[in-house]
Design an enzyme around this catalytic site. Sequence first.
Site, PDB file in Angstrom:
ATOM      1  CE  LYS A  30     -49.219 -43.107  36.625  1.00 36.63           C
ATOM      2  NZ  LYS A  30     -48.740 -43.213  35.450  1.00 36.63           N
ATOM      3  CB  CYS A  53     -51.921 -40.301  29.607  1.00 43.13           C
ATOM      4  SG  CYS A  53     -52.242 -42.074  29.891  1.00 43.13           S
TER       5      CYS A  53
HETATM    6  O1  RRO Z   1     -49.915 -44.406  33.033  1.00 46.28           O
HETATM    7  C1  RRO Z   1     -49.430 -44.510  31.993  1.00 46.28           C
HETATM    8  O2  RRO Z   1     -50.116 -45.276  31.474  1.00 46.28           O
HETATM    9  C2  RRO Z   1     -48.923 -43.504  31.502  1.00 46.28           C
HETATM   10  C3  RRO Z   1     -49.299 -42.008  31.467  1.00 46.28           C
HETATM   11 BR1  RRO Z   1     -50.507 -41.408  32.584  1.00 46.28          BR
HETATM   12  C4  RRO Z   1     -48.289 -40.997  30.787  1.00 46.28           C
HETATM   13  O3  RRO Z   1     -48.418 -40.098  30.833  1.00 46.28           O
HETATM   14  N1  RRO Z   1     -47.463 -41.779  29.997  1.00 46.28           N
HETATM   15  C5  RRO Z   1     -47.082 -43.056  29.736  1.00 46.28           C
HETATM   16  O4  RRO Z   1     -46.322 -43.375  29.121  1.00 46.28           O
HETATM   17  N2  RRO Z   1     -47.794 -43.741  30.646  1.00 46.28           N
END
Ligand code: RRO
Length: 311
Positions: A44, A130
């Site tokens: 993650k 993100c």
């Molecule tokens: O954690 C998120 O909300 C998230 C991330 Br870091 C990302 O790179 N892509 C996404 O769809 N959600």
Amino acid sequence: MNLTSRIANYEFENPLMNASGVWCDNAEKLDEMVQSPAGSFVTKSATPDFREGNPSPRYVEVPLGSINSMGLPNLGFDFYLDYSITFQNENPGQINFLSIAGMAPEENILMLKKINDSEFKGITELNLSCPNVPGKPQIGYDFEATETILTRAFEFFKKPIGVKLPPYFDIAHFDEMAKILNKFPLQYVNCINSIGNGLYIDADKEEVVIKPKDGFGGIGGAYVKPTALANVRAFYTRLNKGIAVIGCGGVENGRDVFEHLLCGAQMVQVGSQLAKEGITIFDRLLQELKAIMEEKGYSSIEDFRGKLKSI
Ligand code: RRO
């Protein structure tokens, strides 16, 4: 049947992986990824410290995929770095991808310095895309900021590194971003992150379905496959041959994996459908991919990878 695939000097038993964010936020899920038949895994996206993320509901399965606004919930960088080093020590010769997503350039530099100074032997993924942190635009849509962060990183970072890109929708943007990426000794680019700031609504309740940002969130799953394939293909045909492409977006079956490989991907990641179906999906995808290759008379991925034909 030879399913091996390569990124940089690393060889993987097969091209399958999870997409960052799915099945990789804690030790239990990561252990399942390690034990699964997937060729590798990515952690993650991490920030320097633990983050709770956005309020729930923040991930919802919808008919053709998913919408999420997780907001970078994670156990903090040290956990994912330690997990990766332990994994590599216990499984010599196997490597994983360590994703980082600082909330500011300084946070990315701090985590990269820690990786540089650590025993980590895998590949770092710098997430430039993100879509879900309120007030933080996606770096990958700011070409100047992307070049600046990569310039700063390569001043000192000496280990293999790739970037996770947002989807682009304009040929001029493919050209411009590829020109920037080609200036750096990147090992790979990962196309694509979720399509940012979609809006899925419930017409019966006349409501949005996720709580953060008034329902706006990243779209994944079948909705995004054509965009993902376009981005894989666009970067595969524009980047220096030393920069590999990882494909991510809309993979539900072996045919989808085959399509990403045909467009030029070296590794293929699974997000929404992994979240829906669980860890056993990798067995199914491998079987389905092998069946397609057999039917077409291919004995290795290199027989067809990137060889999409024009008409
Ligand atoms: O954690 C998120 O909300 C998230 C991330 Br870091 C990302 O790179 N892509 C996404 O769809 N959600």
